[in-house]
Design a protein around this motif. Structure first.
Motif, PDB file in Angstrom:
ATOM      1  N   ASN A  31       0.584  -1.315   0.025  1.00  0.00           N
ATOM      2  CA  ASN A  31      -0.114  -0.246  -0.142  1.00  0.00           C
ATOM      3  C   ASN A  31       1.125   1.264   0.329  1.00  0.00           C
ATOM      4  O   ASN A  31       0.154   2.738  -0.538  1.00  0.00           O
ATOM      5  N   SER A  32       1.973   1.174   0.591  1.00  0.00           N
ATOM      6  CA  SER A  32       2.767   2.250   0.992  1.00  0.00           C
ATOM      7  C   SER A  32       3.720   2.863  -0.663  1.00  0.00           C
ATOM      8  O   SER A  32       3.740   4.040  -1.356  1.00  0.00           O
ATOM      9  N   ILE A  33       4.244   1.573  -1.833  1.00  0.00           N
ATOM     10  CA  ILE A  33       4.441   1.285  -2.750  1.00  0.00           C
ATOM     11  C   ILE A  33       3.308   2.487  -3.798  1.00  0.00           C
ATOM     12  O   ILE A  33       3.415   3.413  -4.738  1.00  0.00           O
ATOM     13  N   THR A  34       1.948   1.707  -4.161  1.00  0.00           N
ATOM     14  CA  THR A  34       1.107   2.037  -4.691  1.00  0.00           C
ATOM     15  C   THR A  34       0.592   3.347  -4.491  1.00  0.00           C
ATOM     16  O   THR A  34       0.510   3.869  -5.536  1.00  0.00           O
ATOM     17  N   THR A  35       0.717   3.498  -3.167  1.00  0.00           N
ATOM     18  CA  THR A  35       0.068   4.947  -2.980  1.00  0.00           C
ATOM     19  C   THR A  35       0.738   6.066  -3.635  1.00  0.00           C
ATOM     20  O   THR A  35       0.644   7.558  -3.945  1.00  0.00           O
ATOM     21  N   LEU A  36       2.116   5.821  -2.729  1.00  0.00           N
ATOM     22  CA  LEU A  36       3.210   7.128  -3.305  1.00  0.00           C
ATOM     23  C   LEU A  36       3.081   7.110  -4.633  1.00  0.00           C
ATOM     24  O   LEU A  36       3.407   7.969  -4.058  1.00  0.00           O
ATOM     25  N   GLY A  37       3.620   5.965  -5.251  1.00  0.00           N
ATOM     26  CA  GLY A  37       3.665   5.717  -6.172  1.00  0.00           C
ATOM     27  C   GLY A  37       2.713   6.777  -7.305  1.00  0.00           C
ATOM     28  O   GLY A  37       2.821   7.388  -8.156  1.00  0.00           O
ATOM     29  N   GLY A  38       1.974   6.512  -6.652  1.00  0.00           N
ATOM     30  CA  GLY A  38       0.646   7.576  -7.395  1.00  0.00           C
ATOM     31  C   GLY A  38       0.584   8.759  -7.334  1.00  0.00           C
ATOM     32  O   GLY A  38      -0.238   9.642  -7.822  1.00  0.00           O
ATOM     33  N   MET A  48      -4.495  17.248  -8.187  1.00  0.00           N
ATOM     34  CA  MET A  48      -3.929  16.110  -8.877  1.00  0.00           C
ATOM     35  C   MET A  48      -3.089  14.586  -7.811  1.00  0.00           C
ATOM     36  O   MET A  48      -3.946  13.903  -7.602  1.00  0.00           O
ATOM     37  N   PRO A  49      -2.363  15.063  -7.311  1.00  0.00           N
ATOM     38  CA  PRO A  49      -1.369  14.440  -6.656  1.00  0.00           C
ATOM     39  C   PRO A  49      -2.176  13.770  -5.039  1.00  0.00           C
ATOM     40  O   PRO A  49      -2.082  12.988  -5.250  1.00  0.00           O
ATOM     41  N   LEU A  50      -3.472  14.503  -4.406  1.00  0.00           N
ATOM     42  CA  LEU A  50      -4.455  13.670  -4.026  1.00  0.00           C
ATOM     43  C   LEU A  50      -5.044  12.773  -4.606  1.00  0.00           C
ATOM     44  O   LEU A  50      -5.226  11.547  -4.186  1.00  0.00           O
ATOM     45  N   LEU A  51      -5.496  12.841  -5.672  1.00  0.00           N
ATOM     46  CA  LEU A  51      -6.528  12.103  -6.174  1.00  0.00           C
ATOM     47  C   LEU A  51      -5.662  10.292  -6.788  1.00  0.00           C
ATOM     48  O   LEU A  51      -5.868   9.954  -6.912  1.00  0.00           O
ATOM     49  N   PHE A  52      -4.657  11.185  -6.888  1.00  0.00           N
ATOM     50  CA  PHE A  52      -3.686  10.061  -8.198  1.00  0.00           C
ATOM     51  C   PHE A  52      -3.058   9.065  -6.539  1.00  0.00           C
ATOM     52  O   PHE A  52      -3.115   7.785  -6.916  1.00  0.00           O
ATOM     53  N   GLY A  53      -2.947   9.800  -5.526  1.00  0.00           N
ATOM     54  CA  GLY A  53      -2.893   9.216  -4.904  1.00  0.00           C
ATOM     55  C   GLY A  53      -3.579   8.024  -3.733  1.00  0.00           C
ATOM     56  O   GLY A  53      -3.761   6.849  -3.151  1.00  0.00           O
ATOM     57  N   LEU A  54      -5.537   8.698  -3.627  1.00  0.00           N
ATOM     58  CA  LEU A  54      -6.520   7.684  -3.045  1.00  0.00           C
ATOM     59  C   LEU A  54      -6.636   6.551  -4.644  1.00  0.00           C
ATOM     60  O   LEU A  54      -6.545   5.541  -4.202  1.00  0.00           O
ATOM     61  N   ILE A  55      -6.143   6.768  -5.748  1.00  0.00           N
ATOM     62  CA  ILE A  55      -6.654   5.898  -6.889  1.00  0.00           C
ATOM     63  C   ILE A  55      -5.653   4.777  -5.978  1.00  0.00           C
ATOM     64  O   ILE A  55      -5.739   3.909  -5.937  1.00  0.00           O
ATOM     65  N   VAL A  58      -6.260   2.411  -3.468  1.00  0.00           N
ATOM     66  CA  VAL A  58      -7.444   2.136  -3.775  1.00  0.00           C
ATOM     67  C   VAL A  58      -6.697   0.596  -4.744  1.00  0.00           C
ATOM     68  O   VAL A  58      -7.174  -0.432  -4.506  1.00  0.00           O
ATOM     69  N   ILE A  59      -6.158   0.846  -5.818  1.00  0.00           N
ATOM     70  CA  ILE A  59      -5.118  -0.025  -6.054  1.00  0.00           C
ATOM     71  C   ILE A  59      -4.708  -1.282  -5.459  1.00  0.00           C
ATOM     72  O   ILE A  59      -4.108  -2.582  -5.227  1.00  0.00           O
ATOM     73  N   GLY A  60      -3.221  -0.720  -3.994  1.00  0.00           N
ATOM     74  CA  GLY A  60      -2.827  -1.508  -3.263  1.00  0.00           C
ATOM     75  C   GLY A  60      -4.096  -2.847  -2.556  1.00  0.00           C
ATOM     76  O   GLY A  60      -3.571  -3.517  -2.242  1.00  0.00           O
ATOM     77  N   PHE A  61      -4.956  -1.946  -1.862  1.00  0.00           N
ATOM     78  CA  PHE A  61      -6.069  -2.662  -1.170  1.00  0.00           C
ATOM     79  C   PHE A  61      -6.866  -4.044  -2.175  1.00  0.00           C
ATOM     80  O   PHE A  61      -6.813  -4.833  -1.538  1.00  0.00           O
ATOM     81  N   ILE A  62      -6.634  -3.471  -3.217  1.00  0.00           N
ATOM     82  CA  ILE A  62      -7.352  -4.686  -4.223  1.00  0.00           C
ATOM     83  C   ILE A  62      -6.399  -5.390  -4.745  1.00  0.00           C
ATOM     84  O   ILE A  62      -6.794  -6.885  -4.215  1.00  0.00           O
TER      85      ILE A  62
END
Length: 81
Positions: A31-38, A48-55, A58-62
């Motif tokens: 989750n850290s990698i996907t959130t910070l990567g976004g 945009m950074p907030l939106l991409f971080g939230l996306i 969600v991808i990390g959760f999936i």
């Protein structure tokens, strides 16, 4: 130490749910990698950074929900009526 007690020693209880420490650390890393990567891949416009971080979160959760299965222990008890 038996196999059952060794397995039990790897489990901890967090928020009334049983998790394995290895799975917990793996989920935090994913989750850290996907959130910070976004967040860092986002354009530098205000929302945009907030939106991409939230996306990314969600991808990390999936990803975590597909690879890490719950370790719940159900105990059946008889209720008095």
């Amino acid at each position: 130490m038996t196999a059952r007690s060794k397995q039990d020693s790897e489990l901890i209880e967090i928020w009334d749910d049983v998790v394995r420490i290895k799975d917990l650390v793996l989920a935090i890393v994913i989750n850290s990698i996907t959130t910070l990567g976004g967040y860092f891949a986002a354009p530098n416009h205000a929302p945009m950074p907030l939106l991409f971080g939230l996306i990314g979160a969600v991808i990390g959760f999936i990803i975590c929900s597909l690879f890490i299965k719950p370790k719940r222990i159900f105990e059946e008890t008889e209720s008095e009526e």
